[in-house]
Design a protein around this motif. Structure first.
Motif: not given
Length: 370
Positions: A44-65
């Motif tokens: 949908e971001a591309y359809a609107a003419g925008g540029f999507p950037f994605v950042l994936l996280k996981d709470h179990s990894v954040m907990r360990a960190q």
């Protein structure tokens, strides 16, 4: 085949909530690896003419960190993510972890570091400089918290998240106008008799732009005007621990007594800094589809017939001078099934037992918003 409700939600988020324009950049940050909605948002971001950037996280990894992170490390993470955020025009934060309590055993001093660094970056950059929206995504854990089957919760979720927020926005105008003219607020109910002023502090309509689901009009009390006692009647999660039976007593704006199912723990939170014992937000919830708490504040603070009264940081749009590293939305429901209650503006009853009684506000009652 993708559930068409997912694509509709993604379209609403891109075209309505953050109103992404051609050439604009949007950061899609996903906690929990919910790929289906992330992929739909990218499309949908591309359809609107925008540029999507994605950042994936996981709470179990954040907990360990975070359990062993140093202050220097947290500051580096905040700088790294802040540099990326500074380049964005819009932000969509999607939380979809399987365990609401994943961070519950991270030491409190480490969570305080998180609030001081990474969370503070979001307040300074994301909230102030981007068009942003945050939301959850349905899963079995959320369904369990809501005491519903997974399928029933998914149906509820999409009903709530894909409602006509434009209609809600129009209906909120009368309440916003009234709040903008109000000086004294008094709230009564079981274990509650609270008074404060909202004079000259703006009120803000929340109708699907920054939160999904949405449905509140908020302002803030004059910082030193709050007096009396409030007894919250919903569970209130904070940093992975769920507080219950929270009662706060105020004198001249400050929390002078706080009790809960863990009174020592809650007082440590209110001792985070000077501003954490003062209130940064007062908001009235009106979402017609959300009736009961599910230990998720994005839903609970919008409950039909509720209000929330929030210790900590004030929002810039409705600023009362309070600064804090916490912002804790705590909810009281005033419908009869939760004990009832009243809200008065300048000694005039505006809502009783969760129902607006002034003719100009009746359009906000649930039968008129669905």
């Amino acid at each position: 085949m993708r559930d068409p409700r997912i694509q509709q939600l993604a379209k609403n988020l891109i075209t309505y909530s953050v109103n992404l324009q051609k050439g604009e950049k949007v950061l899609i940050e996903n906690f929990g690896l919910q790929k289906e909605l992330v992929n739909a948002l990218v499309q949908e971001a591309y359809a609107a003419g925008g540029f999507p950037f994605v950042l994936l996280k996981d709470h179990s990894v954040m907990r360990a960190q975070y359990t062993q992170a140093t202050e220097e490390q947290m500051e580096m993470i905040a700088k790294h993510e802040g540099d990326l955020m500074n380049q964005m025009d819009a932000y969509i934060g999607l939380r979809s972890g399987d365990n609401i309590n994943e961070m519950s055993d991270v030491p409190s001093e480490k969570m305080a570091l998180y609030e001081k660094t990474i969370f503070a970056m979001h307040r300074k950059i994301r909230i102030k400089k981007t068009k942003w929206c945050v939301l959850r995504y349905p899963n079995a854990s959320m369904a369990q918290s809501a005491s519903m089957s997974t399928e029933a919760f998914e149906d509820f979720y999409f009903e709530v998240c894909n409602l006509d927020y434009g209609k809600m926005d129009d209906a909120m105008t009368a309440l916003k106008d009234l709040m903008d003219k109000t000086d004294k607020v008094r709230i009564t109910g079981p274990g509650t008799d609270l008074s404060f002023s909202i004079k000259d502090i703006p009120s803000i309509k929340c109708s699907g732009q920054n939160n999904i689901p949405d449905g509140e009009v908020f302002t803030a009390p004059v910082k030193d005007s709050v007096n009396g006692t409030i007894s919250y009647n919903t569970p209130s999660p904070y940093n992975g621990f769920t507080f219950e039976n929270v009662q706060l007593t105020f004198e001249n704006g400050k929390i002078v007594k706080a009790t809960a199912n863990d009174s020592e723990r809650i007082n440590k939170i209110f001792d985070t800094d000077e501003g954490s014992r003062y209130v940064g937000e007062f908001a009235i919830g009106v979402n017609p589809f959300i009736k009961h708490p599910m230990k998720d504040i994005l839903f609970d603070e919008k409950i039909d017939g509720s209000f929330h009264f929030t210790p900590g940081q004030a929002y810039e749009e409705a600023y009362n001078g309070n600064e804090s590293n916490i912002h804790w939305d705590m909810v009281m429901i005033q419908r009869p099934d939760y004990g009832g209650g009243e809200i008065f503006f300048d000694d005039v009853l505006i809502r009783k037992d969760g129902v607006f009684v002034l003719p100009e506000l009746e359009q906000l009652n649930p039968e008129n918003l669905k």
